[in-house]
Write an enzyme that holds these catalytic residues in place. Structure first.
Site, short mmCIF file in Angstrom:
data_model
loop_
_atom_site.label_atom_id
_atom_site.label_comp_id
_atom_site.label_asym_id
_atom_site.label_seq_id
_atom_site.Cartn_x
_atom_site.Cartn_y
_atom_site.Cartn_z
N ASN A 64 0.84 -1.19 0.00
CA ASN A 64 0.00 0.00 0.00
C ASN A 64 0.87 1.25 0.00
O ASN A 64 1.55 1.51 -0.98
CB ASN A 64 -1.08 -0.03 1.09
CG ASN A 64 -0.60 -0.28 2.50
OD1 ASN A 64 -0.16 -1.39 2.82
ND2 ASN A 64 -0.72 0.70 3.39
N ASP A 65 0.89 2.05 1.06
CA ASP A 65 1.49 3.38 1.01
C ASP A 65 2.95 3.38 0.56
O ASP A 65 3.75 2.57 1.03
CB ASP A 65 1.48 4.02 2.40
CG ASP A 65 0.11 4.06 3.04
OD1 ASP A 65 -0.84 3.54 2.44
OD2 ASP A 65 0.00 4.59 4.15
#
EC number: 3.2.1.154
Length: 598
Positions: A64-65
């Protein structure tokens, strides 16, 4: 600011020398290699027809991030939230994936940089940032999750075990972590995502951390912490920014922007905000909307506060009304200053829109957008974004078609020679704007709803016109990127949409319409508007009006498994549209984190 650095340098260097006696090791020794079975899954397994060919993603599992992207000693580093145990989000398993590159396009995977192995992060190494300290030593600041039941979040620091290693393959966590414990007035699950640090005129380091102050129903705040040694941090009395209406914000990013015509590298900083005379951008990721919002404004480097400069239709106190970096399916963006080319580069996470079962079956989930150069527009109100120039090295076969062609009402023209891996640049010219429909003021703050109600199949006056990409031969599946032009107060308002409603014949896929307004004077532009779209199987990134409005989408057409996608120009307005420029290229596959098994 430079005159103050030696104080910070001396103190930080002293503490770095003490690390060897107080380290918690983070295992990392070699390139992460795929077994033969894993490599076969990536090359030939389920979903290979939609796997991106040049966007950043790990060989397998969940990401994700983007965390701590940086340029250090000739090497680009990409850290990212990574679940080494599967293709789904499992907060207790989150590590920092780590890859390196010479060009931001081709990437080699290393072992994880940070794993949840210490008392101060054993329920997850969550998001954070990288800072280059005086002397050229990088540091990683990150959120540690230490109690899954009570959900306690703290801020930690890590340093390279061997700073002379050009790949920075191993990282160590001082035993004195956490460097910032959970504040008493912040709920345990609402304190995270430290920014890249910067040095103020007083010689102190500063970072910003996202928090909700005052309990579960508290105020979304971006807190400022100061330190002289990068170890002992003290909270500033005033937050950098607060927004009562936003709920909880995440992944703050504060950076200076040069006035139009001035290279950012001349601002005299490398990692964070500059003096108060320079304008800044504050970006906040809002948890309850899963969108990234930004404002251009003024950062007071004495009080450590940020004042947004917003248009009358936006609310300075509600960041959810600000502009967006991307009006599509992205979140948790993170930028860094690339000193090698005097540019700011932005990454953002483009999550899947497919079912979790399909993510698991494919064995991977989540990609990053292509890295984008970011700069302040000539109007001083908004930033512009553009794929970094290195992406163009992937261009292979060039197609020039439809140049000067007129696309009549209801017309669809094929761009021969490009498909599921392509870079398409077009300029559309509208011979007459006289028939443009009247713009309604209540549309202003909800362009997505306007796109949903007026998709590509809904005829209009001036538009919809644009591109159909990832289209099947019979046109039953396609993703539409298009513009509509409205008359508004003796001028014109340009709407940009990406319509996914016909992107796939499958039912268990999220297929919305995305939209944003393109803030340009189309008459001054000679009644023209540009569109660039990067197509990469399940990822479609579009840049309208020279990068003033960006929309990223994830698409999963059934025909993609047959590798038979097409691109078209279309016009569903009543007036004709001229294609005054159209260039398209097939794009080669980049080498992204795939290493064949031993």
């Amino acid at each position: 600011m430079a005159a103050r650095l030696p104080l910070a340098a001396c103190v930080v260097a002293f503490h770095l020398c003490l690390l060897l006696s107080s380290l918690v090791r983070s295992p990392s020794t070699a390139l992460r290699r795929l077994s033969e079975a894993e490599s076969s899954l990536v090359r030939h397994g389920h979903g290979v027809g939609i796997r991106p060919a040049y966007h950043f993603l790990p060989a397998k599992n969940w990401q994700n991030d983007p965390n701590g992207p940086m340029y250090h000693n000739g090497v680009y580093h990409m850290f990212y939230q990574y679940n080494p145990l599967g293709a789904m989000w499992q907060p207790g398993n989150l590590s920092w994936g780590h890859s390196v590159s010479r060009d931001l396009v081709n990437w080699d995977a290393l072992d994880t940089a940070l794993d949840p192995t210490a008392p101060f992060d054993y329920n997850g190494c969550w998001s954070g940032s990288a800072t280059i300290l005086p002397g050229g030593i990088p540091a990683l600041l990150y959120t540690g999750r230490i109690d899954a039941d009570k959900e306690v979040q703290v801020q930690n620091v890590a340093f390279p075990k061997n700073p002379a290693d050009p790949l920075l393959r191993e990282w160590v966590k001082p035993a004195y972590n956490p460097v910032i414990p959970l504040p008493a007035d912040v709920p345990g699950d609402n304190f995270r995502d430290p920014t890249t640090a910067w040095v103020g005129r007083d010689g102190l380091w500063r970072i910003a951390v996202a928090a909700k102050v005052g309990g579960p129903n508290g105020i979304a705040s971006t807190l400022i912490y100061r330190s002289k040694d990068f170890r002992h941090w003290k909270r500033n009395a005033s937050p950098l920014y607060t927004s009562r209406a936003a709920g909880m914000v995440e992944c703050p990013d504060l950076f200076p922007v040069a006035e139009p015509g001035v290279e950012e590298g001349r601002l005299g900083y490398a990692s964070g905000p500059a003096s108060g005379a320079v304008r800044h951008v504050l970006k906040l990721s809002v948890m309850n909307t899963t969108q990234d919002y930004y404002a251009v404004g003024r950062y007071d480097d004495v009080a450590d506060t940020f004042v947004p400069e917003v248009d009358v239709e936006r609310n300075a106190d509600d960041c959810r009304t600000w502009r967006r970096f991307d009006y599509g399916h992205v979140y948790a963006s993170k930028s860094f200053f690339d000193s090698s080319k005097n540019r700011r580069v932005l990454w953002a996470w483009a999550n899947e829109s497919d079912s979790q079962d399909n993510d698991i079956a494919r064995g991977w989930s989540g990609v990053q957008t292509v890295p984008r150069k970011v700069w302040l527009d000539e109007d001083g109100k908004q930033v512009r974004q553009w794929p970094i120039e290195e992406i163009e090295t992937l261009r292979s076969k060039r197609v020039v078609g439809l140049l000067g062609a007129q696309v009549n009402a209801g017309g669809v023209n094929k761009i021969t020679g490009v498909g599921a891996q392509a870079d398409v640049e077009a300029i559309f010219e509208i011979p007459s704007l006289e028939e443009a429909e009247t713009f309604q003021p209540n549309w202003l703050l909800d362009p997505q709803k306007l796109c949903e109600e007026n998709g590509a199949s809904v005829p209009g006056k001036v538009g919809p016109f644009g591109l159909l990409v990832m289209a099947s031969s019979n046109m039953q599946e396609h993703t539409a990127i298009f513009f509509r032009v409205f008359r508004h107060n003796q001028k014109y308002k340009v709407l940009m949409c990406t319509d996914l409603t016909r992107s796939t014949g499958r039912d268990n896929v999220y297929k919305p319409s995305y939209g944003g307004f393109v803030d340009i004077d189309i008459e001054q532009q000679g009644r023209t508007i540009s569109l660039r779209t990067l197509i990469d199987h399940s990822v479609v990134e579009s840049f309208g009006g020279g990068g003033r409005t960006c929309i990223t989408a994830r698409v999963y057409p059934e025909h993609a498994e047959n590798k038979n996608s097409h691109v078209f120009v279309f016009n569903n307005g009543t007036g004709l549209v001229k294609v005054s420029k159209l260039e398209a290229w097939r794009l080669a596959m980049a080498s992204v984190n795939v290493v064949h098994g031993r």
